[in-house]
Design an enzyme around this catalytic site. Sequence first.
Site, short mmCIF file in Angstrom:
data_model
loop_
_atom_site.label_atom_id
_atom_site.label_comp_id
_atom_site.label_asym_id
_atom_site.label_seq_id
_atom_site.Cartn_x
_atom_site.Cartn_y
_atom_site.Cartn_z
CB SER A 99 -0.90 0.01 1.24
OG SER A 99 -0.13 -0.01 2.43
CG ASN A 107 5.90 3.19 5.66
OD1 ASN A 107 5.79 4.35 5.27
ND2 ASN A 107 5.08 2.65 6.52
CG PHE A 133 -5.91 0.47 6.38
CD1 PHE A 133 -4.80 1.31 6.32
CD2 PHE A 133 -6.25 -0.25 5.26
CE1 PHE A 133 -4.05 1.42 5.16
CE2 PHE A 133 -5.51 -0.15 4.09
CZ PHE A 133 -4.41 0.69 4.04
CB THR A 168 10.30 -8.84 13.80
OG1 THR A 168 8.91 -8.66 13.53
CG2 THR A 168 11.06 -8.89 12.49
CG LEU A 169 10.99 -12.10 18.60
CD1 LEU A 169 11.98 -12.94 19.40
CD2 LEU A 169 9.61 -12.75 18.62
N GLY A 170 10.27 -7.21 18.24
CA GLY A 170 10.37 -5.88 18.80
C GLY A 170 11.66 -5.68 19.57
N GLY A 205 8.40 -1.98 11.58
CA GLY A 205 8.44 -3.25 10.85
C GLY A 205 8.80 -3.06 9.40
CG ASP A 206 6.25 -1.07 6.79
OD1 ASP A 206 6.00 -2.27 6.63
OD2 ASP A 206 5.37 -0.20 6.92
#
Length: 304
Positions: A8, A52, A116, A219-221, A251-252
């Site tokens: 997007s 992004n 969204f 991914t785990l932040g 994340g992007d």
Amino acid sequence: MAAVICGSLAFDTIMTFEGRFAEQILPEQLHILNVSFLVPALRRDFGGCAGNIAYGLKLLGGDPLPMATVGSDGYGYIARMQSLGISTEYVREVDETYTAQAMIMTDRDNNQITAFHPGAMMHAHVTRIDARPDVKLGIISPDGREAMVVHAAQFAAANIPFVFDPGQGLPMFDGRELAAFIDQATWVTVNDYEGKMLCERTGWSPAQISQRVEGLVVTLGHDGCEVWIRGEKTVVPAVKAHEVVDPTGCGDAWRSALLYGLEQGWPLERCAVLGNRVGAIKIASRGPQNYTLDGLGPAAVARQ
């Protein structure tokens, strides 16, 4: 080598709630939920997964080709990408509709509530992916449902390796459909929550998913990420952020580093190390496309 980034382009309206959502939402009253949040800080940013990721990849020295749609109000977004040197040849304008809009509210613990409106994104499937000599890589990130299905099949038909990154689009698909995405993809990347949902819907464990592709990353932040290859897990530690300001787009940013590393032929673990560094830089800036990579340009990245 160029990377086609399917996803997007959106305008993000980002609001900051100075309290905690958990203190305002009563679990026993969820069946009659009616809450209001005072948001003293509000800003509007360029966003959307394709935008992004393309932004971060360009900063790193990569060659992004975002494939996305905008509405009649999207001319400013197109002009911005062109000013950044990002190709818009795969960006389609759709009349009589709005560019996708995301309304994102973040609390003091960096929890987020997002609304969204897809708008022009629902027409993204019209643009085709065909083999071309300069395109060696792609990614399917959250997009219109039909576009995600069609573009994955087109990547596979064109023999273009791609990353399956379902993100917030994951709930649109059942287990059979998600399994089909995985079997067409070369790599899969999800966050922890999405990873649990992906495993639940497909009936496959992370180890089993990683045996069907070249690699899976979860991914785990602030805990870093897990890299799964052929059933074996490696934990890549997080990079401590200088300051935690806004998680929107982290994340992007991470995925832009993943694509950069894959473009260079790096092993997946090395890509994850760079992803953690870029994510830590992004979280110190407000909005998804306002960070810079000072000191982490192409030359510095190449020495990793």
